[in-house]
Write a protein that holds these residues in place. Structure first.
Motif, PDB file in Angstrom:
ATOM      1  N   LEU A 104      94.360  61.202  40.604  1.00  4.58           N
ATOM      2  CA  LEU A 104      94.125  62.596  40.987  1.00  4.58           C
ATOM      3  C   LEU A 104      92.828  63.138  40.398  1.00  4.58           C
ATOM      4  CD1 LEU A 104      97.251  64.909  40.834  1.00  4.58           C
ATOM      5  CD2 LEU A 104      95.845  64.259  42.784  1.00  4.58           C
ATOM      6  N   LEU A 105      92.763  63.089  39.072  1.00  2.00           N
ATOM      7  CA  LEU A 105      91.630  63.741  38.409  1.00  2.00           C
ATOM      8  C   LEU A 105      90.355  62.935  38.572  1.00  2.00           C
ATOM      9  CD1 LEU A 105      93.515  65.010  35.257  1.00  2.00           C
ATOM     10  CD2 LEU A 105      92.887  66.250  37.335  1.00  2.00           C
ATOM     11  N   ILE A 143      88.522  63.970  41.778  1.00  2.00           N
ATOM     12  CA  ILE A 143      88.059  65.357  41.676  1.00  2.00           C
ATOM     13  C   ILE A 143      86.894  65.437  40.693  1.00  2.00           C
ATOM     14  CG2 ILE A 143      88.721  67.693  40.966  1.00  2.00           C
ATOM     15  CD1 ILE A 143      91.606  66.894  41.867  1.00  2.00           C
ATOM     16  N   ALA A 203      96.299  77.145  53.888  1.00  3.11           N
ATOM     17  CA  ALA A 203      95.749  75.937  53.274  1.00  3.11           C
ATOM     18  C   ALA A 203      95.483  74.869  54.325  1.00  3.11           C
ATOM     19  CB  ALA A 203      96.720  75.414  52.221  1.00  3.11           C
ATOM     20  N   GLY A 250      91.761  73.392  55.888  1.00  6.43           N
ATOM     21  CA  GLY A 250      91.424  72.001  55.641  1.00  6.43           C
ATOM     22  C   GLY A 250      91.545  71.097  56.843  1.00  6.43           C
ATOM     23  N   SER A 289      82.269  71.446  50.038  1.00  9.03           N
ATOM     24  CA  SER A 289      83.466  70.808  49.476  1.00  9.03           C
ATOM     25  C   SER A 289      83.971  71.583  48.271  1.00  9.03           C
ATOM     26  CB  SER A 289      83.166  69.373  49.045  1.00  9.03           C
ATOM     27  OG  SER A 289      82.985  68.568  50.173  1.00  9.03           O
ATOM     28  N   LEU A 330      85.624  74.752  49.347  1.00 10.81           N
ATOM     29  CA  LEU A 330      86.956  74.491  49.897  1.00 10.81           C
ATOM     30  C   LEU A 330      87.940  74.120  48.793  1.00 10.81           C
ATOM     31  CD1 LEU A 330      86.023  72.496  53.138  1.00 10.81           C
ATOM     32  CD2 LEU A 330      87.071  74.753  53.033  1.00 10.81           C
ATOM     33  N   CYS A 331      87.466  73.303  47.823  1.00  6.75           N
ATOM     34  CA  CYS A 331      88.326  72.921  46.700  1.00  6.75           C
ATOM     35  C   CYS A 331      88.740  74.140  45.886  1.00  6.75           C
ATOM     36  CB  CYS A 331      87.610  71.949  45.779  1.00  6.75           C
ATOM     37  SG  CYS A 331      87.876  70.270  46.247  1.00  6.75           S
ATOM     38  N   SER A 343      91.353  75.852  47.599  1.00  2.00           N
ATOM     39  CA  SER A 343      92.621  75.128  47.472  1.00  2.00           C
ATOM     40  C   SER A 343      93.279  75.428  46.144  1.00  2.00           C
ATOM     41  CB  SER A 343      92.384  73.618  47.559  1.00  2.00           C
ATOM     42  OG  SER A 343      91.655  73.308  48.698  1.00  2.00           O
ATOM     43  N   LEU A 391      96.822  76.998  45.360  1.00  2.00           N
ATOM     44  CA  LEU A 391      97.803  76.309  44.526  1.00  2.00           C
ATOM     45  C   LEU A 391      98.355  77.232  43.446  1.00  2.00           C
ATOM     46  CD1 LEU A 391      98.486  73.369  44.987  1.00  2.00           C
ATOM     47  CD2 LEU A 391      97.186  72.821  42.945  1.00  2.00           C
ATOM     48  N   MET A 421     100.725  79.567  44.933  1.00  2.00           N
ATOM     49  CA  MET A 421     102.008  78.938  45.209  1.00  2.00           C
ATOM     50  C   MET A 421     102.834  78.800  43.933  1.00  2.00           C
ATOM     51  SD  MET A 421     100.845  76.235  48.105  1.00  2.00           S
ATOM     52  CE  MET A 421     101.886  74.894  47.649  1.00  2.00           C
ATOM     53  N   GLU A 422     102.163  78.388  42.852  1.00  3.65           N
ATOM     54  CA  GLU A 422     102.865  78.225  41.581  1.00  3.65           C
ATOM     55  C   GLU A 422     103.439  79.552  41.097  1.00  3.65           C
ATOM     56  OE1 GLU A 422     103.779  75.698  39.377  1.00  3.65           O
ATOM     57  OE2 GLU A 422     103.471  74.651  41.262  1.00  3.65           O
ATOM     58  N   LYS A 442     106.449  80.428  42.983  1.00  5.30           N
ATOM     59  CA  LYS A 442     107.601  79.663  42.521  1.00  5.30           C
ATOM     60  C   LYS A 442     108.204  80.336  41.288  1.00  5.30           C
ATOM     61  CE  LYS A 442     106.416  75.070  43.737  1.00  5.30           C
ATOM     62  NZ  LYS A 442     105.793  73.876  43.163  1.00  5.30           N
ATOM     63  N   LYS A 443     107.294  80.692  40.360  1.00  2.70           N
ATOM     64  CA  LYS A 443     107.753  81.287  39.125  1.00  2.70           C
ATOM     65  C   LYS A 443     108.468  82.609  39.414  1.00  2.70           C
ATOM     66  CE  LYS A 443     104.715  82.099  35.729  1.00  2.70           C
ATOM     67  NZ  LYS A 443     103.629  81.863  34.787  1.00  2.70           N
ATOM     68  N   ALA A 483      96.547  70.517  49.258  1.00  5.51           N
ATOM     69  CA  ALA A 483      95.700  71.689  49.446  1.00  5.51           C
ATOM     70  C   ALA A 483      94.248  71.317  49.731  1.00  5.51           C
ATOM     71  CB  ALA A 483      95.784  72.576  48.208  1.00  5.51           C
ATOM     72  N   ILE A 484      93.816  70.166  49.251  1.00  5.36           N
ATOM     73  CA  ILE A 484      92.412  69.773  49.473  1.00  5.36           C
ATOM     74  C   ILE A 484      92.261  69.214  50.888  1.00  5.36           C
ATOM     75  CG2 ILE A 484      90.596  68.175  48.752  1.00  5.36           C
ATOM     76  CD1 ILE A 484      91.754  68.271  45.948  1.00  5.36           C
ATOM     77  N   PRO A 485      91.273  69.699  51.648  1.00  2.00           N
ATOM     78  CA  PRO A 485      91.044  69.155  52.989  1.00  2.00           C
ATOM     79  C   PRO A 485      90.827  67.645  52.916  1.00  2.00           C
ATOM     80  CG  PRO A 485      89.704  71.093  52.628  1.00  2.00           C
ATOM     81  CD  PRO A 485      90.345  70.780  51.325  1.00  2.00           C
ATOM     82  N   THR A 486      91.343  66.914  53.912  1.00  8.87           N
ATOM     83  CA  THR A 486      91.271  65.451  53.837  1.00  8.87           C
ATOM     84  C   THR A 486      89.831  64.958  53.834  1.00  8.87           C
ATOM     85  OG1 THR A 486      91.552  65.396  56.222  1.00  8.87           O
ATOM     86  CG2 THR A 486      93.506  65.040  54.888  1.00  8.87           C
ATOM     87  N   VAL A 518      87.344  66.356  52.440  1.00  8.19           N
ATOM     88  CA  VAL A 518      86.865  66.533  51.074  1.00  8.19           C
ATOM     89  C   VAL A 518      87.466  65.453  50.173  1.00  8.19           C
ATOM     90  CG1 VAL A 518      86.794  68.092  49.098  1.00  8.19           C
ATOM     91  CG2 VAL A 518      86.495  68.991  51.405  1.00  8.19           C
ATOM     92  N   LEU A 537      85.421  62.479  50.613  1.00 12.12           N
ATOM     93  CA  LEU A 537      84.146  62.608  49.912  1.00 12.12           C
ATOM     94  C   LEU A 537      84.321  62.336  48.415  1.00 12.12           C
ATOM     95  CD1 LEU A 537      81.177  63.499  50.476  1.00 12.12           C
ATOM     96  CD2 LEU A 537      81.845  65.767  49.674  1.00 12.12           C
ATOM     97  N   MET A 538      85.420  62.840  47.847  1.00 12.45           N
ATOM     98  CA  MET A 538      85.685  62.617  46.423  1.00 12.45           C
ATOM     99  C   MET A 538      85.787  61.132  46.111  1.00 12.45           C
ATOM    100  SD  MET A 538      88.636  65.359  45.665  1.00 12.45           S
ATOM    101  CE  MET A 538      88.280  67.075  45.366  1.00 12.45           C
ATOM    102  N   PHE A 561      95.839  58.756  47.766  1.00 18.04           N
ATOM    103  CA  PHE A 561      95.459  60.101  47.319  1.00 18.04           C
ATOM    104  C   PHE A 561      96.121  61.180  48.174  1.00 18.04           C
ATOM    105  CE2 PHE A 561      92.808  63.875  47.111  1.00 18.04           C
ATOM    106  CZ  PHE A 561      92.588  64.002  45.751  1.00 18.04           C
TER     107      PHE A 561
END
Lengths: 266, 312, 344
Positions: free
Chosen positions: A19-20, A23, A197, A201, A240, A243-244, A247, A251, A254-255, A258-259, B120-123, B125, B128-129, B164
């Motif tokens: 994941l990270l 990003i 979202a 995207g 990008s 857009l991120c 996102s 997120l 959304m969190e 939820k809370k 949430a991230i566009p595919t 993007v 690209l990552m 991913f």
């Protein structure tokens, strides 16, 4: 104890790696380009146009799919008819259809050579390779979100509150606005967030139906794709990142929802 | 409060019936036809048109389009790579969900929020990552290429992209079941003398199995369908990285609608099948088949006499 | 406001007949209990009177006005639902004010009326609370205030006390009874608890399998039930099935006079335990028995006895007497009242 350490470290490692990592790589590459360069890229007319187009599509799609999603959920839960299970399954279909195939199907049905598309063309309207097609494609891929959020909420709320309102003299219209809708508002908001979202995207379906024409049908994700293909990396990074960032805001929303919901239940 | 006369009031009935009953019925009809019309235009007619266009030319033409080498390769590689991605994500996702629910991880809230990020991230993007992380200019990409391993513009890149974008599915499918399960069942099993492995094998795994299966199904069908990230990472190299969705896109651009339609129909059949399985079969089965396997296994052991002193 | 129901019936889509041709008339200002086992159709009838369920046949009149085809909005009735159905997203004030707002009342009128209602149900100061911040009893009073806000001509309560615990239930029902008498509002409540029905209703309607079994005052229902079912449902009974022979019931030592029941007729004999009196044994007594078991039930003892010819009977006896009884002790009995029903 070893068990716990093993599983925990694996989890951290997996999050980091899959994941990270990506990003971080995007962020690092963007930083290499320099902030001023990216800022300038955002304000190129083509980029601005793409952002505005995406925003426009998102707003229209959210409005239409919120209204029709709630209506569909109402039909499924409150007025079940024979064959309602079929409708219930059809609602899920867009989740199972590849966005590329979705776009392709819409080209076939609404394209210039089709019955409907041809008729619209004679009337002077273009659907495919134009804004309406992009809207329909986005409507398709986001349709299930609102329905899937609202159906369980309606089921959970039940009909007793609505019946109570009836006996107190409220008209069906008043009951919907004052009782039904407020009692599912959390789910509706959640559905809107998910729809936004996905609309921001969406790429595959929009790519097929739009023709990807600069300053005409190029949405934000298409712009990223084009910029990357044209080795305009600064342009790709700039949009990008934007857009991120959106996102991540979504997120966080959304969190917090939820809370909020958990808090209400407690 | 005056007592009211019976007869004049009774005559009001037809009026009441005429003014109040029909609008309710009318509203229901209006609602029904509106929703049906929307679903028809948005979902059903496009699918119908796809079937019509593709099968117009007859079955032979359909089969020919499907067995055309490019198409056949694209389908095979898509199924294979989606399966690999689904297996990896199901295993890792189950472990992560377990850790997130059962262990007091530092930064748990953040991790939990991060899970949904790939949704949430566009595919495009996301693609690209991955390109930035494993691409020819990145140090990871350079390191791998020193050892002759290609990631980007090759099959590993496709699997990474699929992993991913489907990252959240299994975690989100298993997490709630684990949460709902709570500690009571485990504690009960512990008091009956079960050890760590027995608890995992006989109590926890059977309980979360529906979630694991749901996660696998969703991951697999999403990986089959993925386009945006894959096309960015892997490009469009026939017989190498051309997955089904990329193939379909190419055929649509070339105007070969039957070629695109044939592959589309196969993908749709697989996805619809999985969806129906998910919606109907699995909900009904729940813990069924795992329990049966376990029961058979236990009975065999019993026959072998291993468990005879368990009899009370 | 009087209410009249004529030949009302309801069958559901699945073909189940929930209500079969029920007719009755209830007087103004009365508190009526719909009593019966679950599946008896009592809630369905209540919902049809409220307009929440459409009758399959028959007519409903409120104060002489035929209402069975009116939607609930136009019937001017107040309903307290079993689970209260409070609007979860509104606070107490807004819940009570809802009916008035729907009628487009002026804000100051609403303000005054809601305050008055909340004062009546003893909820002043809780205006701003939401339903999930209230106790069960408070929720019920909010539901009641809300139902009364529009000055309904009829108040319907569906199992109003079933969601609260036993202690609170007793308090609530006498409180609801008092409120109903103060307001003099015609009310119907559904219950499956016979004690509840006998205690606070002016009139009890007993339903069984969608049919009206008996209608009457609590005293009539308890003391002169029309059917063995009613007798058994509203209290404890000893129940015997036998025939009439020589002008009396053929029950060994229990020979009750048949009255005008013909010879050879199959009958059901009902004896309430409190109508069985125990006395010290004497050889001359008509009915003699042996104590099988005694059970202490707080206000009295329940004594199981065996008579001659293996006939068994249960008696409720006062504490002083019951405490002194031993198992296998011989006693004399006197039956103070019986009821004989012909078997169709």
């Amino acid at each position: 104890m070893n068990w716990r350490i093993g599983i925990s470290s694996f989890t951290y490692a997996w999050f980091l790696l899959s994941l990270l990592g990506p990003i971080g790589a995007l962020l690092a590459s963007a930083v290499d380009e320099g902030a001023s360069r990216l800022w300038a890229e955002l304000f190129r007319p083509e980029a601005l146009f793409a952002l505005k187009l995406t925003l426009l599509i998102t707003v229209i799609v959210v409005v239409i799919n919120t209204v029709l999603g709630i209506l569909t959920a109402l039909l499924i839960v409150r007025h079940p008819f024979p064959g309602v299970t079929v409708l219930n399954t059809i609602v899920d279909l867009p989740f199972a259809v590849s966005p590329i195939i979705a776009g392709f199907m819409l080209v076939l049905l609404y394209g210039p050579n089709s019955l409907i598309g041809g008729f619209a063309g004679e009337m002077g309207y273009k659907i495919i390779f134009a804004l309406p097609g992009m809207i329909v494609a986005t409507l398709f891929v986001t349709f299930p979100f609102m329905v899937r959020e609202v159906v369980p909420a309606l089921q959970e709320v039940g009909t007793y509150q609505e019946q109570a309102a009836q006996t107190l003299g409220a008209s069906p219209w008043t009951i919907f606005w004052k009782v039904t809708l407020p009692s599912i508002r959390g789910s509706v908001f959640y559905g809107i967030v998910l729809t936004v979202a996905r609309s921001l995207g969406e790429f595959g379906a929009v790519l097929v139906v739009s023709g990807n024409l600069i300053n005409q049908t190029q949405s934000a994700t298409l712009y990223v794709y084009q910029a990357a293909a044209d080795f305009n990396s600064a342009g790709a990074y700039a949009l990008s990142l934007l857009l991120c960032a959106t996102s991540i805001v979504i997120l966080v929303l959304m969190e917090s929802m939820k809370k909020y919901q958990e808090g209400r239940q407690a | 409060m005056k007592p009211l006369q019976l007869s004049p009031q009774a005559e009001r009935v037809p009026l009441a019936r005429a003014t109040t009953a029909p609008p309710m019925e009318l509203g229901k009809w209006a609602l029904g036809s509106m929703v049906t019309g929307y679903v028809l235009l948005l979902i059903i007619l496009p699918i119908g048109q796809l079937l019509l266009t593709t099968l117009e030319g007859g079955w032979q033409r359909f089969i020919a389009a499907l067995t055309q080498p490019h198409a056949w390769f694209a389908l095979q590689i898509t199924l294979g790579l989606a399966l690999i991605a689904a297996v990896i994500n199901t295993v890792t996702g189950t472990v992560c969900a377990y850790a997130l629910v059962r262990y007091p991880l530092p930064g748990k809230r953040v991790l939990n929020a991060l899970v949904d990020l790939p949704f949430a991230i566009p595919t495009a993007v996301s693609g690209l990552m991955l390109l930035m992380l494993y691409g020819p200019k990145s140090w990871l990409g350079k390191t791998f290429s020193l050892y002759g391993i290609e990631i980007v513009y090759a099959t590993p890149g496709i699997v990474l992209a699929m992993i991913f974008v489907t990252f959240p599915f299994t975690i989100r499918a298993v997490q709630p079941i684990l949460q709902e399960m709570g500690q009571e069942m485990i504690e009960a099993a512990r008091t009956m003398g079960a050890n760590r492995w027995q608890v995992l094998w006989h109590v926890e795994l059977p309980t979360i199995l529906p979630g694991i299966l749901a996660g696998f199904t969703l991951t697999f069908s999403r990986a089959l369908a993925e386009f945006g990230s894959v096309v960015m990472v892997a490009g469009n190299i026939p017989f190498k990285t051309q997955v089904a969705s990329v193939y379909i896109y190419g055929e649509v651009e070339n105007g070969d609608f039957v070629g695109a339609g044939a592959v589309s129909i196969v993908l749709l059949l697989i996805s619809f099948g999985l969806l129906l399985y998910q919606n109907f079969w699995m909900k009904r089965q729940r813990f069924g088949w795992w329990e049966r396997i376990l029961a058979r296994w236990t009975r065999r052991k019993e026959r072998a006499g291993e468990l005879e002193n368990w009899d009370i | 406001m009087s209410i009249e129901v004529r030949n009302l019936s309801k069958s559901f889509v699945d073909g189940h007949m929930a209500v079969r041709g029920v007719s009755f008339e209830l007087g103004e200002g009365e508190m009526t209990a719909f009593l019966g086992p679950s599946g008896g159709g009592k809630t369905t009838i209540l919902r049809m009177i409220a307009g929440l369920e459409k009758p399959s046949g028959g007519e409903i009149y409120i104060s002489g006005q035929r209402v069975d085809h009116l939607p609930p909005q136009e019937r001017k009735i107040g309903v307290v639902f079993q689970n209260y159905a409070l609007f979860k997203h509104m606070n107490v004030f807004e819940n009570v004010a809802f009916g008035l707002r729907v009628q487009k009342q002026r804000p100051d009128v609403i303000q005054a009326r809601v305050r008055e209602l909340l004062r009546r149900v003893d909820l002043q100061g809780l205006e701003g609370r939401f339903p999930d911040q209230l106790s069960g009893g408070q929720r019920q009073r909010v539901a009641l205030a809300r139902a009364l806000a529009n000055e309904p001509r009829l108040l319907l309560l569906d199992e109003p006390f079933s969601a609260v615990d036993a202690q609170l239930r007793k308090e609530l029902r006498s409180w609801v009874r008092k409120l109903q008498q103060d307001l003099h509002i015609t009310s119907i409540f559904v219950t499956h608890d016979q004690q509840e029905a006998l205690e606070i209703a002016d009139r009890v309607v007993v339903f069984r399998q969608g049919q009206l079994e008996q209608i009457g005052t609590p005293e009539e229902i308890y003391d002169s039930p029309d059917t063995p079912f009613v007798a058994a449902f509203v209290g404890e009974v000893n129940r015997y099935r036998t025939v009439i022979k020589n002008g009396v019931t053929d029950l060994g030592v229990l020979q009750f006079p048949a009255g005008n029941v013909p010879e050879g007729q199959e009958v059901v004999v009902i004896v309430r335990p409190e109508n069985v009196e125990l006395m010290p044994w004497s050889a001359a007594a008509d009915i003699q028995g042996i104590v099988l078991a005694t059970t202490f039930l707080g206000e009295f003892y329940k004594v199981d006895l065996e008579l001659a010819d293996l006939v068994r009977i249960t008696a409720h006896v006062p504490k002083a007497l019951g405490g002194a009884l031993r198992e296998q002790e011989r006693v004399a009995l006197q039956i103070k009242a019986t009821k004989i029903f012909n078997v169709a």
